[in-house]
Motif scaffolding. Sequence first.
Motif, PDB file in Angstrom:
ATOM      1  N   LEU A  22       3.386   7.228  -9.860  1.00 47.22           N
ATOM      2  CA  LEU A  22       3.969   8.147 -10.785  1.00 47.22           C
ATOM      3  C   LEU A  22       2.890   9.106 -11.247  1.00 47.22           C
ATOM      4  O   LEU A  22       1.989   8.898 -12.297  1.00 47.22           O
ATOM      5  CB  LEU A  22       4.564   7.349 -11.906  1.00 47.22           C
ATOM      6  CG  LEU A  22       5.555   5.944 -11.590  1.00 47.22           C
ATOM      7  CD1 LEU A  22       5.757   5.329 -12.835  1.00 47.22           C
ATOM      8  CD2 LEU A  22       6.618   6.716 -10.895  1.00 47.22           C
ATOM      9  N   PRO A  23       2.715  10.147 -10.506  1.00 44.40           N
ATOM     10  CA  PRO A  23       1.814  11.099 -10.906  1.00 44.40           C
ATOM     11  C   PRO A  23       2.522  11.880 -12.080  1.00 44.40           C
ATOM     12  O   PRO A  23       3.694  12.195 -12.548  1.00 44.40           O
ATOM     13  CB  PRO A  23       1.767  12.134  -9.491  1.00 44.40           C
ATOM     14  CG  PRO A  23       2.977  11.789  -8.878  1.00 44.40           C
ATOM     15  CD  PRO A  23       3.543  10.429  -9.131  1.00 44.40           C
ATOM     16  N   TYR A  24       1.405  12.508 -12.876  1.00 43.25           N
ATOM     17  CA  TYR A  24       1.555  13.394 -14.032  1.00 43.25           C
ATOM     18  C   TYR A  24       0.546  14.256 -14.001  1.00 43.25           C
ATOM     19  O   TYR A  24      -0.568  14.343 -13.723  1.00 43.25           O
ATOM     20  CB  TYR A  24       1.835  12.441 -15.250  1.00 43.25           C
ATOM     21  CG  TYR A  24       0.579  11.815 -15.556  1.00 43.25           C
ATOM     22  CD1 TYR A  24      -0.316  12.405 -16.537  1.00 43.25           C
ATOM     23  CD2 TYR A  24       0.235  10.714 -15.087  1.00 43.25           C
ATOM     24  CE1 TYR A  24      -1.471  11.777 -16.925  1.00 43.25           C
ATOM     25  CE2 TYR A  24      -0.940   9.938 -15.586  1.00 43.25           C
ATOM     26  CZ  TYR A  24      -2.008  10.364 -16.384  1.00 43.25           C
ATOM     27  OH  TYR A  24      -2.665   9.776 -16.804  1.00 43.25           O
TER      28      TYR A  24
ATOM     29  N   MET B 179       0.817  -1.051  -0.014  1.00 39.81           N
ATOM     30  CA  MET B 179      -0.107   0.072   0.086  1.00 39.81           C
ATOM     31  C   MET B 179       1.032   1.094   0.039  1.00 39.81           C
ATOM     32  O   MET B 179       1.966   1.404   0.774  1.00 39.81           O
ATOM     33  CB  MET B 179      -0.885   0.020   1.386  1.00 39.81           C
ATOM     34  CG  MET B 179      -2.001  -1.186   1.279  1.00 39.81           C
ATOM     35  SD  MET B 179      -3.132  -0.990  -0.002  1.00 39.81           S
ATOM     36  CE  MET B 179      -4.242   0.192   1.022  1.00 39.81           C
ATOM     37  N   ALA B 180       0.698   2.134  -0.940  1.00 45.44           N
ATOM     38  CA  ALA B 180       1.178   3.486  -0.854  1.00 45.44           C
ATOM     39  C   ALA B 180       1.003   4.250   0.380  1.00 45.44           C
ATOM     40  O   ALA B 180      -0.163   4.480   0.658  1.00 45.44           O
ATOM     41  CB  ALA B 180       0.970   4.146  -1.980  1.00 45.44           C
ATOM     42  N   GLN B 181       1.715   5.040   1.042  1.00 42.47           N
ATOM     43  CA  GLN B 181       1.795   5.859   2.193  1.00 42.47           C
ATOM     44  C   GLN B 181       1.067   7.307   1.406  1.00 42.47           C
ATOM     45  O   GLN B 181       1.802   7.740   0.451  1.00 42.47           O
ATOM     46  CB  GLN B 181       2.755   5.928   2.927  1.00 42.47           C
ATOM     47  CG  GLN B 181       3.534   4.823   3.576  1.00 42.47           C
ATOM     48  CD  GLN B 181       2.210   4.183   4.492  1.00 42.47           C
ATOM     49  OE1 GLN B 181       1.544   4.962   5.418  1.00 42.47           O
ATOM     50  NE2 GLN B 181       2.061   2.965   4.358  1.00 42.47           N
ATOM     51  N   PRO B 182       0.200   7.557   2.130  1.00 42.19           N
ATOM     52  CA  PRO B 182      -0.236   9.093   1.744  1.00 42.19           C
ATOM     53  C   PRO B 182       0.645  10.168   1.363  1.00 42.19           C
ATOM     54  O   PRO B 182       0.590  11.044   0.425  1.00 42.19           O
ATOM     55  CB  PRO B 182      -1.660   9.392   2.580  1.00 42.19           C
ATOM     56  CG  PRO B 182      -2.021   8.013   3.044  1.00 42.19           C
ATOM     57  CD  PRO B 182      -0.598   7.250   3.153  1.00 42.19           C
TER      58      PRO B 182
ATOM     59  N   SER C 153      -4.594   4.165  -3.725  1.00 43.03           N
ATOM     60  CA  SER C 153      -3.968   3.983  -2.591  1.00 43.03           C
ATOM     61  C   SER C 153      -3.198   2.584  -2.474  1.00 43.03           C
ATOM     62  O   SER C 153      -2.245   2.450  -1.844  1.00 43.03           O
ATOM     63  CB  SER C 153      -5.135   3.727  -1.450  1.00 43.03           C
ATOM     64  OG  SER C 153      -5.505   5.224  -1.506  1.00 43.03           O
ATOM     65  N   ALA C 154      -3.663   1.724  -3.452  1.00 43.62           N
ATOM     66  CA  ALA C 154      -3.141   0.096  -3.206  1.00 43.62           C
ATOM     67  C   ALA C 154      -1.931   0.446  -4.227  1.00 43.62           C
ATOM     68  O   ALA C 154      -1.108  -0.747  -4.179  1.00 43.62           O
ATOM     69  CB  ALA C 154      -4.215  -0.717  -4.047  1.00 43.62           C
ATOM     70  N   CYS C 155      -1.369   1.442  -5.026  1.00 42.40           N
ATOM     71  CA  CYS C 155      -0.079   1.267  -5.743  1.00 42.40           C
ATOM     72  C   CYS C 155       1.009   1.793  -4.933  1.00 42.40           C
ATOM     73  O   CYS C 155       1.077   2.519  -4.070  1.00 42.40           O
ATOM     74  CB  CYS C 155      -0.380   2.535  -6.655  1.00 42.40           C
ATOM     75  SG  CYS C 155       0.998   2.841  -7.673  1.00 42.40           S
TER      76      CYS C 155
ATOM     77  N   GLU D  99       4.256   2.255 -11.003  1.00 41.34           N
ATOM     78  CA  GLU D  99       5.321   1.733 -11.695  1.00 41.34           C
ATOM     79  C   GLU D  99       5.339   0.392 -12.131  1.00 41.34           C
ATOM     80  O   GLU D  99       4.917  -0.581 -11.440  1.00 41.34           O
ATOM     81  CB  GLU D  99       6.514   1.842 -10.704  1.00 41.34           C
ATOM     82  CG  GLU D  99       7.956   1.456 -11.550  1.00 41.34           C
ATOM     83  CD  GLU D  99       8.939   2.068 -10.607  1.00 41.34           C
ATOM     84  OE1 GLU D  99      10.084   1.757 -11.028  1.00 41.34           O
ATOM     85  OE2 GLU D  99       8.842   2.592  -9.308  1.00 41.34           O
ATOM     86  N   GLY D 100       5.427   0.011 -13.344  1.00 40.66           N
ATOM     87  CA  GLY D 100       5.392  -1.348 -14.015  1.00 40.66           C
ATOM     88  C   GLY D 100       3.968  -1.576 -14.523  1.00 40.66           C
ATOM     89  O   GLY D 100       3.737  -2.810 -15.064  1.00 40.66           O
ATOM     90  N   ASP D 101       2.989  -0.564 -14.440  1.00 40.41           N
ATOM     91  CA  ASP D 101       1.676  -0.911 -14.929  1.00 40.41           C
ATOM     92  C   ASP D 101       1.424   0.319 -16.128  1.00 40.41           C
ATOM     93  O   ASP D 101       1.488   1.480 -15.644  1.00 40.41           O
ATOM     94  CB  ASP D 101       0.561  -0.928 -13.844  1.00 40.41           C
ATOM     95  CG  ASP D 101      -0.563  -1.174 -14.178  1.00 40.41           C
ATOM     96  OD1 ASP D 101      -0.916  -1.238 -15.512  1.00 40.41           O
ATOM     97  OD2 ASP D 101      -1.689  -1.450 -13.304  1.00 40.41           O
TER      98      ASP D 101
END
Length: 206
Positions: A44-46, A1-4, A38-40, A65-67
Amino acid sequence: MAQPDVLQDKVRHLIAQRLPPRSQQLQIDIGQPAARISACESPLPYLVHPEQNVFGRVAVGVRCEGDEGVAGYLQVSVRAVGDYVISRQRIAAGDVVKADMLEIKRGPLERLPKGSVLKPEQVLGRQASRSFSRGAALALNNFRERWLVQRNQRVVLQARGAGFTIRRDGKALDNGSLGSSIRVLSTDGKLLNAQVVGQNELLLRY
Protein backbone atom coordinates in the motif's frame (compact mmCIF):
# COMPACT_ATOMS: atom_id res chain seq x y z
CA MET A 1 6.17 -12.17 -2.61
CA ALA A 2 4.89 -8.99 -4.26
CA GLN A 3 5.53 -8.82 -7.98
CA PRO A 4 7.54 -5.70 -8.96
CA ASP A 5 5.00 -4.77 -11.64
CA VAL A 6 2.16 -4.86 -9.06
CA LEU A 7 4.04 -2.42 -6.83
CA GLN A 8 4.95 -0.23 -9.78
CA ASP A 9 1.33 -0.16 -11.01
CA LYS A 10 0.12 0.91 -7.57
CA VAL A 11 2.75 3.66 -7.33
CA ARG A 12 1.89 4.81 -10.86
CA HIS A 13 -1.78 5.02 -9.91
CA LEU A 14 -0.91 6.96 -6.73
CA ILE A 15 1.17 9.49 -8.70
CA ALA A 16 -1.40 9.82 -11.49
CA GLN A 17 -4.07 10.90 -9.00
CA ARG A 18 -1.92 13.83 -7.83
CA LEU A 19 -0.55 15.10 -11.14
CA PRO A 20 -1.75 18.57 -12.21
CA PRO A 21 -4.64 18.78 -14.72
CA ARG A 22 -3.70 18.14 -18.37
CA SER A 23 -0.48 16.40 -17.30
CA GLN A 24 0.68 13.12 -18.75
CA GLN A 25 2.83 10.61 -16.89
CA LEU A 26 5.58 9.40 -19.24
CA GLN A 27 7.78 7.16 -17.13
CA ILE A 28 8.08 6.04 -13.53
CA ASP A 29 11.01 4.22 -11.92
CA ILE A 30 10.69 2.81 -8.40
CA GLY A 31 14.32 1.65 -8.30
CA GLN A 32 15.23 -1.48 -6.38
CA PRO A 33 12.72 -2.01 -3.51
CA ALA A 34 14.13 -3.18 -0.19
CA ALA A 35 13.68 -6.87 0.65
CA ARG A 36 10.97 -6.09 3.20
CA ILE A 37 8.91 -4.26 0.56
CA SER A 38 9.44 -7.05 -1.97
CA ALA A 39 8.21 -9.56 0.61
CA CYS A 40 4.94 -7.68 1.03
CA GLU A 41 2.11 -9.54 -0.74
CA SER A 42 -0.25 -6.54 -0.82
CA PRO A 43 1.77 -3.29 -0.81
CA LEU A 44 0.00 0.00 0.00
CA PRO A 45 2.12 2.93 -1.22
CA TYR A 46 1.56 6.50 0.05
CA LEU A 47 3.21 9.90 -0.45
CA VAL A 48 5.65 10.82 2.32
CA HIS A 49 5.22 14.55 1.50
CA PRO A 50 1.68 14.85 0.05
CA GLU A 51 1.91 18.64 -0.15
CA GLN A 52 4.77 18.50 -2.69
CA ASN A 53 4.60 18.11 -6.47
CA VAL A 54 4.65 14.52 -7.71
CA PHE A 55 7.23 14.75 -10.47
CA GLY A 56 11.01 14.52 -10.43
CA ARG A 57 12.21 12.74 -7.29
CA VAL A 58 9.27 11.69 -5.11
CA ALA A 59 9.47 10.00 -1.70
CA VAL A 60 6.97 7.13 -1.39
CA GLY A 61 6.40 5.01 1.70
CA VAL A 62 5.04 1.47 1.53
CA ARG A 63 2.89 -0.31 4.10
CA CYS A 64 1.72 -3.90 3.91
CA GLU A 65 -2.00 -4.56 4.11
CA GLY A 66 -2.82 -5.79 7.61
CA ASP A 67 0.43 -4.44 9.06
CA GLU A 68 0.47 -1.05 10.80
CA GLY A 69 4.22 -0.62 10.41
CA VAL A 70 6.04 0.81 7.39
CA ALA A 71 7.71 -1.79 5.20
CA GLY A 72 10.10 0.77 3.73
CA TYR A 73 10.54 3.76 1.46
CA LEU A 74 11.11 4.31 -2.25
CA GLN A 75 12.82 7.17 -4.04
CA VAL A 76 10.60 7.25 -7.12
CA SER A 77 11.67 9.03 -10.31
CA VAL A 78 8.70 10.45 -12.23
CA ARG A 79 8.84 11.93 -15.72
CA ALA A 80 5.77 13.85 -16.85
CA VAL A 81 4.71 16.48 -19.36
CA GLY A 82 2.33 19.24 -18.37
CA ASP A 83 1.54 22.95 -18.16
CA TYR A 84 3.46 25.44 -16.06
CA VAL A 85 3.71 29.21 -15.77
CA ILE A 86 6.51 31.40 -17.13
CA SER A 87 6.98 35.16 -17.23
CA ARG A 88 5.81 36.83 -20.45
CA GLN A 89 7.93 39.88 -19.64
CA ARG A 90 10.52 40.89 -17.09
CA ILE A 91 9.08 40.91 -13.58
CA ALA A 92 10.96 43.14 -11.15
CA ALA A 93 11.19 42.63 -7.40
CA GLY A 94 8.24 44.41 -5.84
CA ASP A 95 5.96 44.12 -8.88
CA VAL A 96 2.39 42.99 -8.26
CA VAL A 97 1.64 40.15 -10.67
CA LYS A 98 -1.08 40.70 -13.30
CA ALA A 99 -2.45 38.24 -15.85
CA ASP A 100 -0.71 39.86 -18.84
CA MET A 101 2.69 39.26 -17.18
CA LEU A 102 2.26 35.48 -17.38
CA GLU A 103 1.87 32.77 -19.98
CA ILE A 104 1.42 29.00 -19.96
CA LYS A 105 4.10 26.72 -21.35
CA ARG A 106 4.00 22.96 -21.82
CA GLY A 107 7.03 20.79 -21.24
CA PRO A 108 8.83 18.32 -18.94
CA LEU A 109 7.70 18.97 -15.38
CA GLU A 110 10.58 17.11 -13.73
CA ARG A 111 13.04 19.73 -15.00
CA LEU A 112 11.28 22.58 -13.19
CA PRO A 113 12.64 24.19 -10.01
CA LYS A 114 11.16 22.92 -6.76
CA GLY A 115 7.81 24.53 -5.96
CA SER A 116 7.24 25.86 -9.48
CA VAL A 117 4.04 27.74 -10.29
CA LEU A 118 1.71 25.51 -12.33
CA LYS A 119 -1.39 27.76 -12.46
CA PRO A 120 -1.55 31.57 -12.87
CA GLU A 121 -4.00 31.97 -9.99
CA GLN A 122 -1.27 30.81 -7.61
CA VAL A 123 0.54 34.15 -8.01
CA LEU A 124 -1.99 36.64 -9.44
CA GLY A 125 -2.21 39.67 -7.18
CA ARG A 126 0.88 38.65 -5.23
CA GLN A 127 4.13 40.60 -5.06
CA ALA A 128 7.44 39.33 -6.45
CA SER A 129 10.25 39.17 -3.89
CA ARG A 130 12.91 38.85 -6.61
CA SER A 131 13.28 39.67 -10.30
CA PHE A 132 12.52 37.26 -13.15
CA SER A 133 13.71 37.56 -16.73
CA ARG A 134 11.36 37.05 -19.65
CA GLY A 135 10.55 33.36 -20.19
CA ALA A 136 11.64 32.25 -16.72
CA ALA A 137 9.83 29.53 -14.80
CA LEU A 138 8.41 30.89 -11.55
CA ALA A 139 8.78 29.45 -8.05
CA LEU A 140 5.93 30.00 -5.61
CA ASN A 141 8.19 30.87 -2.68
CA ASN A 142 9.39 33.96 -4.58
CA PHE A 143 5.96 35.59 -4.31
CA ARG A 144 4.19 36.95 -1.24
CA GLU A 145 0.94 38.65 -0.41
CA ARG A 146 1.06 42.27 -1.56
CA TRP A 147 2.22 44.71 1.10
CA LEU A 148 -0.60 47.10 1.98
CA VAL A 149 1.64 48.71 4.59
CA GLN A 150 5.36 49.26 4.21
CA ARG A 151 7.96 49.83 6.89
CA ASN A 152 8.48 53.48 7.89
CA GLN A 153 5.29 54.61 6.14
CA ARG A 154 2.75 56.85 7.84
CA VAL A 155 -0.40 54.91 8.65
CA VAL A 156 -3.85 55.53 10.08
CA LEU A 157 -4.74 53.65 13.25
CA GLN A 158 -8.34 52.86 14.04
CA ALA A 159 -9.08 51.95 17.64
CA ARG A 160 -12.43 50.26 18.20
CA GLY A 161 -14.06 49.32 21.44
CA ALA A 162 -17.48 49.04 23.01
CA GLY A 163 -19.35 52.05 21.63
CA PHE A 164 -16.37 54.06 20.35
CA THR A 165 -14.02 54.42 17.37
CA ILE A 166 -10.84 56.56 17.46
CA ARG A 167 -8.55 57.39 14.53
CA ARG A 168 -4.98 58.58 14.91
CA ASP A 169 -1.73 58.58 12.98
CA GLY A 170 1.24 56.30 13.43
CA LYS A 171 4.37 54.95 11.79
CA ALA A 172 4.65 51.34 10.59
CA LEU A 173 7.69 49.44 11.86
CA ASP A 174 7.08 46.35 9.67
CA ASN A 175 5.76 45.45 6.25
CA GLY A 176 2.28 43.96 6.31
CA SER A 177 -0.19 42.22 4.00
CA LEU A 178 -3.97 42.11 4.46
CA GLY A 179 -4.85 40.54 7.81
CA SER A 180 -1.30 40.43 9.18
CA SER A 181 -0.30 41.92 12.53
CA ILE A 182 2.54 44.44 12.60
CA ARG A 183 4.25 46.81 15.03
CA VAL A 184 3.30 50.49 14.93
CA LEU A 185 4.72 53.54 16.67
CA SER A 186 1.95 55.97 17.62
CA THR A 187 2.40 59.76 17.58
CA ASP A 188 2.63 59.77 21.38
CA GLY A 189 5.56 57.33 21.26
CA LYS A 190 3.71 54.14 22.22
CA LEU A 191 4.68 50.82 20.59
CA LEU A 192 1.52 49.01 19.50
CA ASN A 193 0.51 45.90 17.58
CA ALA A 194 -2.23 46.35 14.98
CA GLN A 195 -3.88 44.40 12.17
CA VAL A 196 -3.64 45.49 8.52
CA VAL A 197 -7.17 46.15 7.20
CA GLY A 198 -6.46 48.27 4.10
CA GLN A 199 -3.95 50.44 2.25
CA ASN A 200 -1.99 52.14 5.08
CA GLU A 201 -4.88 51.39 7.45
CA LEU A 202 -4.53 49.45 10.69
CA LEU A 203 -6.96 48.32 13.34
CA LEU A 204 -6.45 48.26 17.10
CA ARG A 205 -8.88 46.25 19.20
CA TYR A 206 -9.57 46.85 22.87
